[in-house]
Design an enzyme around this catalytic site. Structure first.
Site, short mmCIF file in Angstrom:
data_model
loop_
_atom_site.label_atom_id
_atom_site.label_comp_id
_atom_site.label_asym_id
_atom_site.label_seq_id
_atom_site.Cartn_x
_atom_site.Cartn_y
_atom_site.Cartn_z
N GLU A 76 0.82 -1.22 0.00
CA GLU A 76 0.00 0.00 0.00
C GLU A 76 0.85 1.27 0.00
O GLU A 76 0.52 2.25 -0.68
CB GLU A 76 -0.91 0.00 1.23
CG GLU A 76 -1.83 1.22 1.28
CD GLU A 76 -2.66 1.26 2.56
OE1 GLU A 76 -3.63 2.00 2.58
OE2 GLU A 76 -2.31 0.54 3.52
N ASP A 77 1.95 1.28 0.74
CA ASP A 77 2.68 2.53 0.99
C ASP A 77 4.02 2.66 0.27
O ASP A 77 4.67 3.69 0.39
CB ASP A 77 2.92 2.69 2.50
CG ASP A 77 1.62 2.87 3.27
OD1 ASP A 77 0.63 3.27 2.65
OD2 ASP A 77 1.61 2.59 4.48
#
Length: 727
Positions: A76-77
C-alpha cells in the site's frame, strides 16, 4: 525500535526451529521499502510494522504471520508489489500481505449500505485465511497504543471504529485480552473524564482497603494448599471500560459495584478444575445466578472455563475463572491458538478450534443474498452478543445470543420450523413466544400446518438469522401487493416530470441502484424501502438539479430584492399560512409558520424578526409537507390512499413506515403541494376514507434551527440545503 536480532529471539523463545534467515530478510526488506517515511509522531514508519510483529510473537504465531506483520504496509505505501513479495518470501506470505492491504482499504465506519458490503468483504477475507485478521487486529492495537500523535478528530474516528468493530471482533475470536485493551484504549479517547474518574476511585479504594488482590490471592492459595491441589492463582482489577460498562448496564455508582476484581486459577488437569470449584464454594458463599460451566459446554471459539462469583473478603464480590493450562492458552489466543507454536512445533492443543470450521459456522447464515441492513444487523449481533445454552428435547445443545426467545431457537433449528412455529414449551411449561431464554433450559417448539410468520415477530426475535428469515417471508408474501403499489407510485412520479415508467426505464434504474430487476425496484418502492425521488435522481440527475433551481425570493413579500430565504424544516409553512422570518447574520432568513414552537426561542430577540407574507401566485409550485397517517392493515388500503393523494394532483415524494402491526400501519408521507388550500383538500379526501384511523400534519420540533447558529432549513423544493446565498 526492536532490532532484528531481538525480534528473532522473541520468535525463537517459542519456536527454536523458526526460519530466522527469512525473518531477517523480511525485516531488512521492510526497513528498506519504508526508508524515509515517518509516522505522525516523527518516528521512522518501520517502527510500526516491527511493533505489530512483536505483538504477534506474544501469541506464539508461525513465521508466515510474523513476516506478514513486517511487510503488511509495503504494497500500500511503497513501490513493492505482490509479485516481488511472492518471489522473495513465497506465495503464502504474498497472499497474506495482499489480504491485509485489502482490509486496510475497507471503510468499515462508512454509510450503512457501504458498511454492510465492506463487512461482507471482511468476512470473505477471514474465510480465506484468518491470519489476515490477526495481523489487522495487532495493527489496530499498536495504532491505538500510539494514537495520541493523531489529530483529535482522527483519534475520535479511529476510537469509535475500534469500539464498534475491532474490539468485538477480537472478543468473538476468543482474544479477550486484546478486546479489553482495545476497548480501554478507545475509552481513553472517547470519554477520558469517565476513565480518569474510575482510575481515581480505584486509587482511593486501594488506600482505604490496602492491596485487596494480594490478600484474596493468598486466601485462595491457602485453601488450595489445604486441599492438596497444585494450581497457579492470578488476580487483577478489571479494566476501567469494563467497570464503566457495568455501571451503565446496572445503573449503579462505582461505590455500589462489587465484582470489580477477577481471579484465575490454572490447574494441571480438568478433574482439578471441579475440585477447585468445590474448594471455592465451600470456603466462600456463591452468588446465585453467576455460575457458568464453559468446560462442559464450550463456546464456539473454543473457550473453556468455569466461571463463578463469590462473596470474598469483607463481603466483596469477586469473579473466579477456573481452567487448565491448555484451556488458558486458548482463552488467551482464541482462534489464533490453531497457529501457536510451543518448543519448535505446532501446538497440539485439543481445545484449539479449527479456524476453517469456526469461520464456516460464523458465516454460513450470511451466504444468502440478503438485504444490506439484514446482513449488517446479523454480523453485529454475532460479534457482540454473549451466549446462552439451551437443550432440545433429545438433549442436544443449541447456542443462542443472550436475550434470545423460543422463536430464535426455532429458526436456529431450521427456517421451516421457525416459519411454522405456533407455540413453545420451556422446561415442559407453555410460555409466550417473547420469553427470554436462560442457560440450561430445555425448549420444545410446537408447530402448526398453515402457520406463517407474523409482522410482530420482527420485534420478538434478536438473532440476525431469524430477523432475515422473517423479513424474507413477509417480503415474499407481500411482494405482489408491493409491486402493484410501487408501479402506481412510479407512474405518478414519472408523469410529474413528463416521462413514462417503462419496463426499460425501471430496469435501468434498478441496475443503477444495484438491484436485480425492475420488479425488485417496484417491490422496494411499494414497501417504502426506496423512494421514487431516488429512482428519478438515478435516471435524470440533470433534470432533478434543474428542478431545484427555483427562485424563492419572489415568492414572499417583506424581503429586500437581494435577500434569500428558506423554509424551516420544523414547521414547513406553505403559501396561504401566516409566516414570520428569523434572520441569521450573513445566512439569509428562515421562514416559520406563525404558530411554530421554535419561535418561542427568539422572543427576547425582536431585532431578528422579519414580517413576511406570501406573494399571491408568485411562489414555486412545489412545497413538501409531512402527513402522519394511521391506516388499516388490509389488502389494497395503502394503494387506495396513494391514489387518493394523486387524485388531488399532489405528488408523494417520500413514504416511511413508523409502526407496523397486524391490524394497522402508521406512516409518514411527504406530499408536494401548491398551498394551504391544496393541503386542506388532501386532508379532507383522506379523512373521508373509512380505513384512515387518524391523520394530522407532521411537524418535528427537533428540527428547529439552533438560535444564533446556522439555520436548519428546507428550500422551497423540499430539499435540505443551507440558506440561499450561502453556497
Amino acid at each position: 525500535m526492536i532490532d532484528v536480532e531481538d525480534l528473532v529471539s522473541l520468535v525463537r523463545n517459542y519456536n527454536p526451529r523458526c526460519d530466522a534467515g527469512l525473518i531477517r530478510r523480511a525485516y531488512d526488506y521492510g526497513e528498506r521499502m519504508h526508508q524515509g517515511q515517518n509516522r505522525r509522531s516523527g518516528e521512522p514508519y518501520f517502527t510500526h510494522p516491527v511493533a505489530v510483529a512483536a505483538i504477534l510473537t506474544e501469541q506464539a504465531l508461525d513465521d508466515a504471520t510474523i513476516i506478514t506483520a513486517l511487510l503488511h504496509d509495503v504494497i500500500e505505501d511503497t513501490k513493492s508489489t505482490y509479485a516481488e513479495i511472492a518471489a522473495m518470501f513465497g506465495r503464502e506470505v504474498a497472499e497474506l500481505v495482499d489480504g491485509v492491504t485489502k482490509l486496510t482499504n475497507l471503510q468499515l465506519n462508512s454509510t450503512e449500505t457501504k458498511q454492510a458490503e465492506n463487512f461482507r468483504k471482511l468476512f470473505m477475507a477471514m474465510s480465506k485465511d484468518l491470519r489476515v485478521i490477526l495481523v489487522k487486529l495487532a495493527d489496530r492495537l499498536h495504532n491505538m497504543r500510539t494514537i495520541r500523535a493523531m489529530a483529535p478528530e482522527k483519534q475520535a474516528q479511529k476510537a469509535r471504529e475500534t469500539m464498534e468493530i475491532f474490539a468485538p471482533l477480537a472478543g468473538r475470536m476468543g482474544m479477550q485480552w486484546m478486546r479489553e485493551e482495545l476497548e480501554d484504549l478507545a475509552f481513553r479517547v472517547l470519554n477520558p473524564d469517565a476513565r480518569n474518574s474510575i482510575i481515581r476511585r480505584f486509587i482511593l479504594l486501594q488506600r482505604e482497603t490496602g492491596d485487596v488482590i494480594h490478600k484474596i490471592t493468598n486466601d485462595i492459595r491457602i485453601e488450595l494448599d489445604k486441599a492438596g491441589i497444585d494450581a497457579d492463582v492470578f488476580g487483577r482489577a478489571k479494566k476501567p471500560y469494563s467497570i464503566w460498562r457495568k455501571m451503565q448496564e446496572k445503573s449503579q455508582s462505582f461505590s455500589r459495584l462489587s465484582d470489580i476484581y477477577g481471579f484465575r486459577i490454572i490447574t494441571h488437569n480438568q478433574a482439578d478444575c471441579y475440585r477447585v470449584l468445590g474448594v471455592i464454594h465451600e470456603r466462600w458463599t456463591a452468588v446465585p445466578g453467576r455460575f457458568k460451566d464453559y468446560i462442559s459446554q464450550a463456546k464456539s471459539n473454543g473457550y473453556r472455563s468455569i466461571h463463578t462469583t463469590v462473596s470474598g473478603r469483607d463481603g466483596k464480590r469477586v469473579e473466579v475463572q477456573i481452567r487448565t493450562r491448555q484451556m488458558h492458552d486458548v482463552a488467551e489466543a482464541g482462534v489464533a491458538a490453531h497457529w501457536s507454536y510451543r518448543d519448535g512445533v505446532r501446538s497440539e492443543n485439543p481445545f484449539a478450534v479449527d479456524p476453517a470450521k469456526w469461520i464456516a459456522s460464523l458465516t454460513e447464515r450470511f451466504e444468502t443474498d440478503e438485504d444490506h441492513e439484514d446482513f449488517l444487523e446479523a454480523v453485529k449481533l454475532e460479534m457482540y452478543q454473549d451466549q446462552v445454552f439451551c437443550f432440545t428435547p433429545k438433549g442436544d445443545v443449541v447456542k443462542l445470543p443472550r436475550g434470545a426467545t423460543p422463536l430464535d431457537y426455532a429458526y436456529s433449528i431450521h427456517t421451516r420450523i421457525g416459519h411454522s412455529c405456533a407455540g413453545a414449551k420451556v422446561d415442559g411449561i407453555r410460555v409466550p413466544l417473547w420469553t427470554r431464554l436462560k442457560n440450561g433450559q430445555s425448549v420444545e417448539i410446537i408447530t402448526a400446518e398453515g402457520q406463517t410468520p407474523q409482522a410482530s415477530w420482527i420485534d420478538i426475535v434478536v438473532t440476525g438469522r431469524a430477523k432475515a428469515a422473517i423479513r424474507r417471508s413477509l417480503r415474499e408474501e407481500n411482494r405482489e401487493r408491493f409491486v402493484k403499489l410501487g408501479a402506481e407510485l412510479a407512474r405518478l412520479a414519472f408523469e410529474r416530470i413528463g416521462k413514462k415508467a417503462t419496463d426499460k426505464a425501471l430496469a435501468t434504474a434498478a441496475r443503477q441502484m444495484g438491484l436485480a430487476s425492475g420488479q425488485e425496484l417496484l417491490a422496494r418502492i411499494g414497501s417504502a424501502e426506496t423512494t421514487t425521488g431516488e429512482v428519478i435522481r438515478s435516471l435524470y440527475p440533470e433534470l432533478t438539479r434543474t428542478e431545484d433551481r427555483l427562485e424563492p425570493v419572489r415568492s414572499v413579500i417583506g424581503l429586500p430584492a437581494d435577500q434569500g430565504f428558506t423554509r424551516a424544516r420544523c414547521c414547513r409553512p406553505v403559501p396561504g399560512e401566516r409566516i414570520v422570518g428569523i434572520t441569521y447574520r450573513g445566512q439569509g432568513v428562515v421562514t416559520h409558520a406563525i404558530d411554530c414552537e421554535a419561535l418561542a426561542e427568539y422572543e427576547d430577540q425582536p431585532g431578528r424578526w422579519v414580517d413576511l407574507h406570501w406573494a399571491e401566485g408568485m411562489h414555486p409550485p412545489i412545497h413538501s409537507v409531512g402527513l402522519d397517517l394511521t391506516i388499516a392493515n388490509d389488502t389494497g388500503v395503502l394503494g387506495r390512499i396513494c391514489t387518493l393523494i394523486a387524485e388531488q394532483k399532489a405528488n408523494i415524494s417520500d413514504l416511511r413506515f413508523i409502526d407496523r402491526k397486524p391490524d394497522f400501519y402508521r406512516l409518514l408521507v411527504d406530499v408536494d403541494l401548491r398551498d394551504v388550500e391544496h393541503l386542506h383538500a388532501v386532508l379532507l379526501a383522506l379523512e373521508a376514507d373509512s380505513d384512515v384511523a387518524a391523520i394530522e400534519r407532521h411537524r418535528d420540533p427537533s428540527l428547529r434551527p439552533q438560535a444564533g447558529g446556522p439555520p436548519v432549513a428546507e428550500a422551497a423544493t423540499g430539499r435540505l440545503e443551507p440558506a440561499q446565498g450561502q453556497g
